[in-house]
Design an enzyme around this catalytic site. Sequence first.
Site, short mmCIF file in Angstrom:
data_model
loop_
_atom_site.label_atom_id
_atom_site.label_comp_id
_atom_site.label_asym_id
_atom_site.label_seq_id
_atom_site.Cartn_x
_atom_site.Cartn_y
_atom_site.Cartn_z
N ARG A 70 -44.85 -19.52 37.41
CA ARG A 70 -44.78 -19.15 38.33
C ARG A 70 -46.23 -18.07 38.56
NH1 ARG A 70 -42.65 -15.46 36.85
NH2 ARG A 70 -42.25 -15.65 35.02
N TYR A 211 -43.65 -26.22 41.42
CA TYR A 211 -43.66 -25.83 40.67
C TYR A 211 -42.73 -24.72 40.32
CZ TYR A 211 -44.03 -26.27 35.24
OH TYR A 211 -44.45 -26.26 34.36
N GLY A 213 -40.37 -21.77 39.01
CA GLY A 213 -39.59 -21.16 39.60
C GLY A 213 -40.88 -20.89 40.63
N LYS A 220 -35.39 -18.68 40.14
CA LYS A 220 -35.42 -17.10 40.18
C LYS A 220 -35.15 -16.33 41.41
CE LYS A 220 -36.33 -17.99 36.29
NZ LYS A 220 -35.49 -17.38 34.62
N HIS A 240 -31.01 -11.69 34.12
CA HIS A 240 -31.92 -12.76 33.62
C HIS A 240 -30.87 -12.60 32.53
CE1 HIS A 240 -36.03 -14.12 32.25
NE2 HIS A 240 -35.42 -15.33 32.77
N SER A 262 -39.14 -13.40 29.04
CA SER A 262 -40.06 -15.52 30.42
C SER A 262 -40.05 -16.18 28.29
CB SER A 262 -40.71 -15.44 30.96
OG SER A 262 -39.62 -15.05 32.39
N CYS A 264 -39.04 -16.22 25.79
CA CYS A 264 -38.96 -15.60 24.12
C CYS A 264 -37.97 -15.53 23.91
CB CYS A 264 -39.38 -13.75 24.19
SG CYS A 264 -40.35 -13.20 24.90
N GLY A 265 -37.48 -17.31 23.69
CA GLY A 265 -36.60 -17.73 23.10
C GLY A 265 -34.65 -17.52 23.35
N LYS A 266 -34.78 -17.52 24.75
CA LYS A 266 -33.50 -17.70 25.20
C LYS A 266 -32.68 -18.91 24.44
CE LYS A 266 -32.96 -15.61 29.60
NZ LYS A 266 -35.01 -15.44 29.94
N THR A 267 -33.05 -19.79 25.24
CA THR A 267 -32.88 -20.58 25.08
C THR A 267 -32.19 -21.41 24.46
OG1 THR A 267 -33.61 -21.84 27.37
CG2 THR A 267 -33.00 -23.32 26.22
N ASP A 287 -30.25 -18.64 30.88
CA ASP A 287 -31.30 -18.30 31.59
C ASP A 287 -30.61 -16.88 32.33
OD1 ASP A 287 -33.92 -17.50 32.41
OD2 ASP A 287 -33.50 -18.76 33.85
N ASN A 376 -46.96 -23.90 29.33
CA ASN A 376 -45.52 -23.35 29.96
C ASN A 376 -44.73 -24.99 30.61
OD1 ASN A 376 -43.65 -21.73 31.64
ND2 ASN A 376 -44.53 -21.92 33.15
N ARG A 378 -42.32 -27.63 30.39
CA ARG A 378 -41.32 -27.45 30.58
C ARG A 378 -40.22 -29.05 30.46
NH1 ARG A 378 -39.20 -22.30 32.15
NH2 ARG A 378 -41.55 -20.84 32.15
N GLY A 504 -32.05 -20.29 13.28
CA GLY A 504 -30.21 -20.46 12.97
C GLY A 504 -29.48 -18.53 12.40
N ASN A 506 -30.23 -16.13 13.36
CA ASN A 506 -30.18 -15.14 14.29
C ASN A 506 -28.17 -14.63 14.52
OD1 ASN A 506 -32.63 -14.82 14.49
ND2 ASN A 506 -33.13 -15.68 16.33
C1 OXD Z 1 -38.56 -18.36 33.53
C2 OXD Z 1 -37.87 -19.56 33.69
O1 OXD Z 1 -40.18 -17.94 33.51
O2 OXD Z 1 -37.14 -19.05 33.03
O3 OXD Z 1 -38.33 -16.68 33.30
O4 OXD Z 1 -38.77 -19.85 34.07
MN MN Z 2 -36.31 -17.31 32.54
#
Ligand code: OXD
Ligand code: MN
Length: 595
Positions: A70, A211, A213, A220, A240, A262, A264-267, A287, A376, A378, A504, A506
């Site tokens: 992004r 690319y 986002g 986004k 988000h 972005s 930081c381990g959301k997935t 996300d 980055n 993906r 795990g 967490n």
């Molecule tokens: C981000 C994404 O950048 O989800 O947050 O791609």
């Molecule tokens: Mn995101």
Amino acid sequence: MTAPTQNRKLLAWVDDVTRLCTPDHVYWCDGSTAEYARFMDQMVASGMATKLSKRPNSYHFRSHASDVARVEDRTYIASRTKDEAGPTNNWVAPEDLKQTMRGLYAGCMQGRTLYVIPFSMGVIGSPIAKIGVQITDSPYVVVNQHIMTRVGTRVLQALGQDGAFIPCLHSVGAPLKPGEQDVAWPCAPIEKKYIAHFPDESLIWSYGSGYGGNALLGKKCLALRIASVIARREGWMAEHMLILRLTSPAGKRYHIAAAFPSACGKTNLAMLRPTIPGWTCECVGDDIAWMKIGPDGRLRAINPEAGFFGVAPGTSYKSNPMAMDTIRENSIFTNCVVTGQGDIWWEDMGVPCEGGTDWKGNPWTPGKGEKGAHPNARFTAPARQCPVICPDWEDPAGVPIDIFIFGGRRTQVMPLVHEALDWDHGVFMGATAASEPTAAALDVKAKLRRDPMAMLPFCGYNVADYWQHWFDMGDKLGAKAPKIFYVNWFRKSPDGKWLWPGFGENGRVLKWMCERTDGKVQGQTTPIGRMPADGEFDLTGLPMSKAEWDELMRVDLGAFKAELTDLDDYMAQFGSRLPARMRAQVASYKQRLGD
Ligand code: OXD
Ligand code: MN
């Protein structure tokens, strides 16, 4: 091709754009698997994509080296006034921006096909879902949208003759002269890239980037920047946030929505495999969360997306086995290594690689000194392929949220977990969340940046007004408001070692949150919030000494106080627009710190 719709506004818009962008052809996407396969075949033939022999129906793409993330410096919120966009967004007067961009769009699709992609964010027919239509000249965008959203004829049917949609115009900004050979990844130079939002008319114009986002406009641009504006107007929330369902050994379900900046381990958290016996986790989304107050007064969340667009490097059977299983087939990879055996690879994938071709298209072997995959890089994969996708992930009514989590990547200062004293304090915690930057945005240079509710690059209006909206939502939800917590998985010891094993484990943190929600444990009050009291936190079986735990949970008031000047500067940028309730939070925070 005759248009497969009678929607007057849509036909008129496609006509206008066709006249402006002068494509050679116009194609309406039907969303079928046959269409997907045809596009992939064409892109393999043209050299844009590589078919992976090791993963069924999966492809790899290499972007242009300048078009890998992004571009926040080139992202605009063109509200009527600069003040409405606020100090954290780039602003240009809407008419000025449109004039510049019309100049760029003029003739920009010459030699290319204009694709019309009708898509739904959320299951078609959900009271929380919204319809968008993206026009693009990128077949890469078409195939990605097939995975990330619900595309095609069904959407046009739902739209009917008069249905409303959010127009999303996109071009890679690389017209072809007659006879000119196309390149593998067409895009425009950085100074010609524009990711523009016109919130007052719910309109998105993106130019020059192919690319993620910047180009998959449902994500986004629509689901966060434009949706956040609509949500405020209509009294709901576009955040988000990942969404997960945690089930206790007794079978009680808890739904958690968590906001992290972005990369930081959301997935990873969304697909958590808890190590504590009897607890299970299912993924609703990784996300974005759209949340409305349901008939029972609780906040109901849907995942508006249909796929995962995840950061590949670091994803492994250790960090996220469920993501690894999700991407076994029917997936798109961008900017990875393609191995000699016809598979993909990236750094910290946890499997050896003998070598292959790197993300730049050069021969590559491990130990070359350069990374093989872009940081980055993906994967794009259908959410339904996730082995732990929640059976209710497509429930049109959404899932009821019990817990909100904020957090960021902080190697120092922030303890593993603390809980807000009440809703307003939780809003303050989210508002002041900070993180060390990652590779998800090209142009972030700061050492530490405040990322309010992880929405800094995604809030479509003044962040001060956004906070007021959070306070207002708390008032509406009253006693049914989710509890709010703050976590930091990334704290290091003074000698630089990770203090918390993460992944795990967490699940242990989530368990404590659930027990707090049920009132089973009381926690203890500290100046920054409530934290686990002695013995409350389940550390069974973890090889962690008391001293390590104490260090992980240490609240160094001096370190918090040292950040107060930065906090004041940060709040000051919002001037008189800063909500009185936020001022009150800052004041009581300082008082609790003993300032
Ligand atoms: C981000 C994404 O950048 O989800 O947050 O791609
Ligand atoms: Mn995101």
